[in-house]
Enzyme design. Sequence first.
Site, PDB file in Angstrom:
ATOM      1  N   HIS A   1      64.066  34.237 -15.170  1.00  0.00           N
ATOM      2  CA  HIS A   1      63.967  33.111 -15.952  1.00  0.00           C
ATOM      3  C   HIS A   1      63.728  33.497 -17.326  1.00  0.00           C
ATOM      4  CE1 HIS A   1      59.464  34.472 -15.774  1.00  0.00           C
ATOM      5  NE2 HIS A   1      59.631  34.115 -16.929  1.00  0.00           N
TER       6      HIS A   1
ATOM      7  N   ASP B   1      63.062  35.811  -8.495  1.00  0.00           N
ATOM      8  CA  ASP B   1      63.081  35.607  -9.851  1.00  0.00           C
ATOM      9  C   ASP B   1      63.362  37.015 -10.579  1.00  0.00           C
ATOM     10  OD1 ASP B   1      62.822  34.443 -12.444  1.00  0.00           O
ATOM     11  OD2 ASP B   1      60.852  34.677 -12.472  1.00  0.00           O
TER      12      ASP B   1
ATOM     13  N   SER C   1      56.462  38.800 -18.830  1.00  0.00           N
ATOM     14  CA  SER C   1      57.487  38.431 -17.685  1.00  0.00           C
ATOM     15  C   SER C   1      58.730  39.515 -17.650  1.00  0.00           C
ATOM     16  CB  SER C   1      58.096  37.175 -17.660  1.00  0.00           C
ATOM     17  OG  SER C   1      56.928  36.096 -17.572  1.00  0.00           O
TER      18      SER C   1
END
Length: 307
Positions: free
Chosen positions: A150, A180, A259
């Site tokens: 993402h 992801d 992230s």
Amino acid sequence: MRKPALYSPSHRAGPPKADARALPADEVAAVPEPAGRMRRFRLASARAASSPRVMWSAMALIAVLLVASVWHGGVNGPKALTQKDIDAAVLRTLTTQNLPSRAARAADKIRPAVVRVVSYGRNGEGKDVEQGVGTGVVITDKGIILTNLHVVQTALSIKVVYADGAESPATVTGAQPQNDLAVLQAQIIPDDLIAATMRSTNDLVPGEDVVAVGFPFGIGPSVSSGVISGFDRAFKSPEGVQEIGNLIQFDAAANPGNSGGPLVTMDGEVIGIVTGILNPTSHRTFVGIGFAVPIESAASAAGLPPF
């Protein structure tokens, strides 16, 4: 020949080791010490166990004591160096040194392999503009980097910034949408690029200390520490339609920008890739529950199943 990746063997628990603090009273030094002083000595000893600088200092002090004992011995021969002398030398070293914490040592070890990942889009005027910042971790010295899908999924172009400030364009060479994960290949590779060491999660248990390193809100590299809260968790972000399973839950602070960054042990070895945070409100801020994809799954996204 360059090594494609670094792996640490699984540290499976063996027979329990004897705890020095649980020794019978008759095995403890005969000379009594004040309680506060001994407590500081034990705490400092534990913190310094993996500090070569401190241990060399202690050895140097002991060497000085040996020389002094011989010099003062004169014709009567050298004075014997007692355990009390050695303990005093070690205690003096431990109490006069500024010892880094375990989390600081772990962060120092992983930091050279952590990169800032910047994604770029295009505005209405047709100009490239920064659209997001995340984190990545170098897993081979050939410039292979793991991050979250993402972070880069909608990017028209990607840039990575190394620990020393050097920059490189990067391209997505692989993806594992179910976890992801994205694999980046840096186009410019520093000669002294340091890759992270990866470690199996098989023998880890809840309560073990961990460190997360990344760029929360673009600030960093930032370091936070906590513990593993659990395993085999499932998570679906508010924006996502797919639930991710088999995740590591941890409580080291993480926020948007973390992230894709590494979750590491106190040895600085990567056990997971930070992928999300849970917040029951509409705010994208940390409330104590973060999730990471285990390194076994993350490395397999790059075609490097390590364990």
